[in-house]
Design an enzyme around this catalytic site. Structure first.
Site, PDB file in Angstrom:
ATOM      1  N   GLU A 152       6.224   0.825   3.913  1.00 48.61           N
ATOM      2  CA  GLU A 152       5.617   0.086   3.053  1.00 48.61           C
ATOM      3  C   GLU A 152       6.357  -1.130   2.464  1.00 48.61           C
ATOM      4  O   GLU A 152       7.273  -1.112   1.755  1.00 48.61           O
ATOM      5  CB  GLU A 152       5.227   1.249   1.828  1.00 48.61           C
ATOM      6  CG  GLU A 152       4.434   0.579   0.544  1.00 48.61           C
ATOM      7  CD  GLU A 152       4.208   1.575  -0.302  1.00 48.61           C
ATOM      8  OE1 GLU A 152       4.571   2.859  -0.262  1.00 48.61           O
ATOM      9  OE2 GLU A 152       3.618   1.185  -1.461  1.00 48.61           O
ATOM     10  N   GLU A 158      11.143  -4.820  -7.369  1.00 50.37           N
ATOM     11  CA  GLU A 158      11.539  -3.216  -7.114  1.00 50.37           C
ATOM     12  C   GLU A 158      12.839  -2.914  -6.261  1.00 50.37           C
ATOM     13  O   GLU A 158      13.546  -2.044  -6.083  1.00 50.37           O
ATOM     14  CB  GLU A 158      10.451  -2.241  -7.119  1.00 50.37           C
ATOM     15  CG  GLU A 158       9.436  -2.321  -7.885  1.00 50.37           C
ATOM     16  CD  GLU A 158       8.206  -1.578  -7.767  1.00 50.37           C
ATOM     17  OE1 GLU A 158       8.540  -0.157  -7.171  1.00 50.37           O
ATOM     18  OE2 GLU A 158       7.017  -1.775  -7.838  1.00 50.37           O
ATOM     19  N   ASP A 185       0.481  -1.765   0.093  1.00 56.87           N
ATOM     20  CA  ASP A 185      -0.025  -1.377  -1.285  1.00 56.87           C
ATOM     21  C   ASP A 185      -0.394  -2.767  -1.751  1.00 56.87           C
ATOM     22  O   ASP A 185       0.139  -3.498  -1.955  1.00 56.87           O
ATOM     23  CB  ASP A 185       1.103  -0.843  -1.750  1.00 56.87           C
ATOM     24  CG  ASP A 185       1.018  -0.428  -3.179  1.00 56.87           C
ATOM     25  OD1 ASP A 185       0.334  -1.019  -3.955  1.00 56.87           O
ATOM     26  OD2 ASP A 185       1.691   0.606  -3.599  1.00 56.87           O
ATOM     27  N   HIS A 188       1.403  -4.341  -4.620  1.00 59.30           N
ATOM     28  CA  HIS A 188       2.617  -5.177  -4.061  1.00 59.30           C
ATOM     29  C   HIS A 188       2.074  -6.733  -3.452  1.00 59.30           C
ATOM     30  O   HIS A 188       2.636  -7.711  -3.427  1.00 59.30           O
ATOM     31  CB  HIS A 188       3.566  -4.361  -3.148  1.00 59.30           C
ATOM     32  CG  HIS A 188       3.974  -3.099  -3.754  1.00 59.30           C
ATOM     33  ND1 HIS A 188       4.986  -3.263  -4.965  1.00 59.30           N
ATOM     34  CD2 HIS A 188       4.019  -1.859  -3.322  1.00 59.30           C
ATOM     35  CE1 HIS A 188       5.132  -1.881  -5.051  1.00 59.30           C
ATOM     36  NE2 HIS A 188       4.706  -1.202  -4.054  1.00 59.30           N
ATOM     37  N   HIS A 211      -2.154   1.889  -0.084  1.00 57.33           N
ATOM     38  CA  HIS A 211      -2.172   2.276  -1.636  1.00 57.33           C
ATOM     39  C   HIS A 211      -2.982   1.390  -2.184  1.00 57.33           C
ATOM     40  O   HIS A 211      -2.813   0.157  -2.265  1.00 57.33           O
ATOM     41  CB  HIS A 211      -0.790   2.274  -1.766  1.00 57.33           C
ATOM     42  CG  HIS A 211      -0.070   3.407  -1.818  1.00 57.33           C
ATOM     43  ND1 HIS A 211       1.522   3.571  -1.791  1.00 57.33           N
ATOM     44  CD2 HIS A 211      -0.214   4.829  -1.703  1.00 57.33           C
ATOM     45  CE1 HIS A 211       1.827   4.712  -1.859  1.00 57.33           C
ATOM     46  NE2 HIS A 211       0.799   5.389  -1.673  1.00 57.33           N
ATOM     47  N   ARG A 217      -1.129  -1.720 -12.301  1.00 57.26           N
ATOM     48  CA  ARG A 217      -0.902  -0.406 -11.590  1.00 57.26           C
ATOM     49  C   ARG A 217      -1.806   0.680 -12.629  1.00 57.26           C
ATOM     50  O   ARG A 217      -1.526   1.846 -12.280  1.00 57.26           O
ATOM     51  CB  ARG A 217       0.744   0.108 -11.680  1.00 57.26           C
ATOM     52  CG  ARG A 217       1.187   0.010 -10.469  1.00 57.26           C
ATOM     53  CD  ARG A 217       1.954   1.203 -10.129  1.00 57.26           C
ATOM     54  NE  ARG A 217       2.913   1.033  -8.951  1.00 57.26           N
ATOM     55  CZ  ARG A 217       2.419   1.065  -7.571  1.00 57.26           C
ATOM     56  NH1 ARG A 217       0.876   1.364  -7.397  1.00 57.26           N
ATOM     57  NH2 ARG A 217       3.082   0.694  -6.605  1.00 57.26           N
ATOM     58  N   GLU A 246      -2.637   5.127  -6.056  1.00 59.92           N
ATOM     59  CA  GLU A 246      -1.095   5.446  -6.728  1.00 59.92           C
ATOM     60  C   GLU A 246      -0.989   4.593  -7.840  1.00 59.92           C
ATOM     61  O   GLU A 246      -0.737   3.511  -7.900  1.00 59.92           O
ATOM     62  CB  GLU A 246      -0.335   4.910  -5.726  1.00 59.92           C
ATOM     63  CG  GLU A 246       1.198   5.168  -5.694  1.00 59.92           C
ATOM     64  CD  GLU A 246       2.165   4.513  -5.143  1.00 59.92           C
ATOM     65  OE1 GLU A 246       3.138   5.151  -4.780  1.00 59.92           O
ATOM     66  OE2 GLU A 246       2.171   3.239  -5.153  1.00 59.92           O
TER      67      GLU A 246
HETATM   68  C1  LER Z   1       6.609   1.831  -5.501  1.00 59.14           C
HETATM   69  O1  LER Z   1       6.256   0.571  -6.246  1.00 59.14           O
HETATM   70  C2  LER Z   1       5.541   2.243  -4.534  1.00 59.14           C
HETATM   71  O2  LER Z   1       4.704   1.665  -4.394  1.00 59.14           O
HETATM   72  C3  LER Z   1       5.847   3.323  -3.671  1.00 59.14           C
HETATM   73  O3  LER Z   1       4.543   3.652  -3.015  1.00 59.14           O
HETATM   74  C4  LER Z   1       6.907   2.851  -2.674  1.00 59.14           C
HETATM   75  O4  LER Z   1       8.055   3.977  -2.859  1.00 59.14           O
HETATM   76 MN    MN Z   2       2.833   2.401  -3.131  1.00 59.76          MN
END
Ligand code: LER
Ligand code: MN
Length: 268
Positions: A152, A158, A185, A188, A211, A217, A246
Site C-alpha cells: 500500500e 506517515e 488508498d 494517500h 482503501h 479521512r 478505512e
Molecule cells: C495508514 O494511513 C493506512 O492507510 C493504512 O492502511 C496503512 O497501514
Molecule cells: Mn489505507
C-alpha cells in the site's frame, strides 16, 4: 462481476491509528456491518490471537459476509517493530507477527497488506536491503499459505518511502513475485499522486484492492474527493475486487459507517 464494499474494523483495544469505524468485539462489528449492507469486513489486527477463528467463520456463514483483507498497520503502530528497523530482532519480529496474520488470512481466504509495517528508511542503514529481506521472507510464507500480499502506498507524512503509486508499482515490478500486488488508498493518493483516476488507469493491472476514505479521512461524502468519478474510474478499468472503507469514526462510529455505505452504494 461487480465491485464489492467492505469496512475496516478492529478489536476493542485497538489504537486510534487503526483508522477503523468500529473498535469492539469482532462478532459485534460483523453483525453491524451486515446490517448496514456491507459485503465484507477488513480485520485490522495486531496478532493472530485476537481472532476466534471458528466463531468468526460461523458468523461469516450466517451473515454472508466475507473477510477480503487482514490489515497489519497495528503491528507497526503498537509494537514499534517493522520491516526496516535498525535492530535485526525487531525486523524478525515484524516478519513473524506478519506471518501470524498471514495464517489468519489463509483461514478466511483474505489478502494481507503492507502499509506502515514497512517502517522507515533510516540514515546510515541499508534500509532498502532490510526491506527486501523482510519482504522476501514474508513472500516465501505467503506462497506456502496461498495468501496474496498487497503493498500500500502511504503518504509522506506517515512513512518516508513508497509513498506514491508510481513508487510502489516500481518496487512491485522489481520484486516480481506473483503473490505481490498493489492496494492504493485514495486518501494517500490525494496527497501523493498527480490524479486519482489517471493513476488507477495507469496501474490497473496491479490494483487488486482499494482503501476508500475522504480527503479528511472521514466517510466518503464528508470531504472533498469526488467518489462518483473515482468509482467510475474503477469500473472503467474493469476492477472487480474489494474496496474497503478505512475511516475515522466521526462524528461517531455508527453514523460514519452509515455515511460511507450510503454515499458509496449510490455509485458502486
Ligand atoms: C495508514 O494511513 C493506512 O492507510 C493504512 O492502511 C496503512 O497501514
Ligand atoms: Mn489505507
Amino acid at each position: 462481476m461487480s465491485i464489492k464494499l467492505s469496512v475496516a474494523i478492529a478489536p476493542e483495544n485497538a489504537l486510534m491509528s487503526a483508522f477503523v469505524v468500529f473498535r469492539d468485539r469482532l462478532e459485534i462489528s460483523l453483525e453491524k456491518a451486515a446490517r448496514l449492507g456491507y459485503d465484507g469486513v477488513e480485520l485490522a489486527l495486531l496478532n493472530k490471537d485476537q481472532v476466534n477463528i471458528p466463531s468468526i467463520k460461523k458468523m461469516l456463514s450466517s451473515t454472508g459476509l466475507e473477510i477480503p483483507m487482514v490489515s497489519t498497520g497495528q503491528i507497526f503502530a503498537d509494537t514499534g517493530v517493522n520491516f526496516t528497523h535498525s535492530d535485526k530482532s525487531k525486523r524478525d519480529k515484524a516478519v513473524s507477527d506478519f506471518t501470524g496474520l498471514m495464517e489468519v488470512a489463509s483461514e478466511f481466504g483474505s489478502m494481507v497488506n503492507i502499509g506502515r509495517l514497512r517502517g522507515m528508511l533510516n540514515e546510515g542503514d541499508p534500509s532498502l536491503e532490510y526491506f527486501r529481506e523482510s519482504i522476501d521472507k514474508s513472500l516465501i510464507r505467503a506462497d506456502e499459505l496461498g495468501v496474496t500480499v498487497a503493498l500500500e502506498p502511504v503518504n509522506r507524512y506517515e512513512i518516508n518511502f513508497l509513498n506514491s503509486c508510481a513508487q510502489c508499482a516500481a518496487m512491485i515490478e522489481s520484486i516480481n513475485h506473483k503473490k505481490l500486488v498493489m492496494m492504493p488508498d485514495v486518501f494517500h493518493m490525494n496527497i501523493e499522486d498527480p490524479s486519482i483516476e489517471g493513476t488507477l488507469w495507469k496501474y490497473a493491472e496491479l490494483v487488486k484492492y482499494v482503501h476508500l476514505a475522504d480527503s479528511n479521512r472521514w466517510a466518503p461524502g464528508r470531504g472533498h474527493l469526488d467518489f462518483q468519478s473515482i468509482i467510475r474510474a474503477l469500473k472503467d478499468i474493469g476492477f472487480d475486487g474489494y474496496t474497503s472503507v478505512e475511516i475515522l469514526p466521526y462524528p461517531e462510529p455508527d453514523q460514519a459507517a452509515l455515511d460511507a455505505v450510503t454515499t458509496l452504494r449510490k455509485y458502486l
